[in-house]
Design an enzyme around this catalytic site. Structure first.
Site, mmCIF file in Angstrom:
data_model
loop_
_atom_site.group_PDB
_atom_site.id
_atom_site.type_symbol
_atom_site.label_atom_id
_atom_site.label_comp_id
_atom_site.label_asym_id
_atom_site.label_seq_id
_atom_site.Cartn_x
_atom_site.Cartn_y
_atom_site.Cartn_z
ATOM 1 N N GLY A 134 0.801 -1.216 0.000
ATOM 2 C CA GLY A 134 0.000 0.000 0.000
ATOM 3 C C GLY A 134 0.832 1.263 0.000
ATOM 4 O O GLY A 134 1.639 1.475 0.886
ATOM 5 N N SER A 135 0.649 2.129 -0.995
ATOM 6 C CA SER A 135 1.518 3.284 -1.120
ATOM 7 C C SER A 135 0.990 4.198 -2.219
ATOM 8 O O SER A 135 -0.120 4.023 -2.715
ATOM 9 C CB SER A 135 2.945 2.833 -1.433
ATOM 10 O OG SER A 135 2.926 1.844 -2.445
#
Length: 218
Positions: free
Chosen positions: A186-187
């Site tokens: 997640g980013s």
């Protein structure tokens, strides 16, 4: 299915740990239904992590005036802003949010020379937070194309992503669509383009790294 090198050791350890858990459950509980529940949960967990680290081969169609998406994900920002780290002037920002279900391979949006590369330690705000671009752990990379056009992309860690990886260096020549990095769990990736660039995506559009055209340079 090809697995990215960043996930091979992690997946091996996870596989061993999950099997130890299942063996322990079988030895501790006599209920067959309990065994099935734990097996199902651990199988789903492993499958989730496995798909996160998948790295299929893709065909790159290069074009000197097109900017390709550096990441799989969803377009969450398209706006004119001031880039304060390198350019210190107005740019068009396009941000792509990478959820845990996306492939997290990052690819060069253009061909050219790496003119600036800097890693910043920082916070772990959620990736869509307005201050994530300037306060989170991040890596800033500036590309200079053959015609002199420059653009900056920024890998940004999110609340879960605690490890940004990049495989390029200052002054290195790179090719459009080739892998340059990876961010775990997640980013977000920001792209800062010259004013006047024609944007080819809309908010909430889905992108594929090295495939989706996000902009056309003038």
């Amino acid at each position: 299915m090809r697995i990215h090198k960043e996930g091979r050791r992690f997946l091996l350890i996870l596989f061993i740990v999950l099997n130890i858990i299942n063996v322990g459950v079988v030895k501790t509980f006599d209920s067959h239904s309990v065994h099935l529940v734990f097996f199902f949960i651990t199988a789903i967990l492993f499958a989730f992590c496995l798909q996160f680290f998948r790295n299929p081969s893709i065909t790159i169609v290069k074009h000197p005036k097109l900017v390709l998406a550096p990441a799989d994900g969803k377009v969450v920002v398209i706006e004119e802003t001031v880039e304060t780290e390198f350019f210190k002037d107005k740019r068009i920002q396009v941000s792509i949010f990478m959820s845990p279900i996306n492939k997290h391979v990052n690819r060069n949006p253009v061909s050219g020379t790496i003119k600036y590369l800097k890693y910043h330690a920082g916070k772990y705000l959620v990736a869509w937070h307005p201050k994530a671009s300037t306060e989170n752990e991040r890596t800033s990379i500036v590309y200079e194309m053959e015609n002199g056009t420059t653009l900056l992309i920024r890998q940004i860690a999110g609340a879960l992503a605690r490890r940004i990886k990049y495989y390029i260096a200052n002054s290195q020549q790179v090719e459009q669509g080739e892998e340059f990095g990876f961010i775990k769990f997640g980013s977000r990736v920001d792209v800062f383009l010259p004013i006047g660039t024609r944007i080819s995506v809309n908010l909430n559009d889905k992108t594929l790294a090295g495939k989706t055209v996000i902009a056309e340079l003038s």
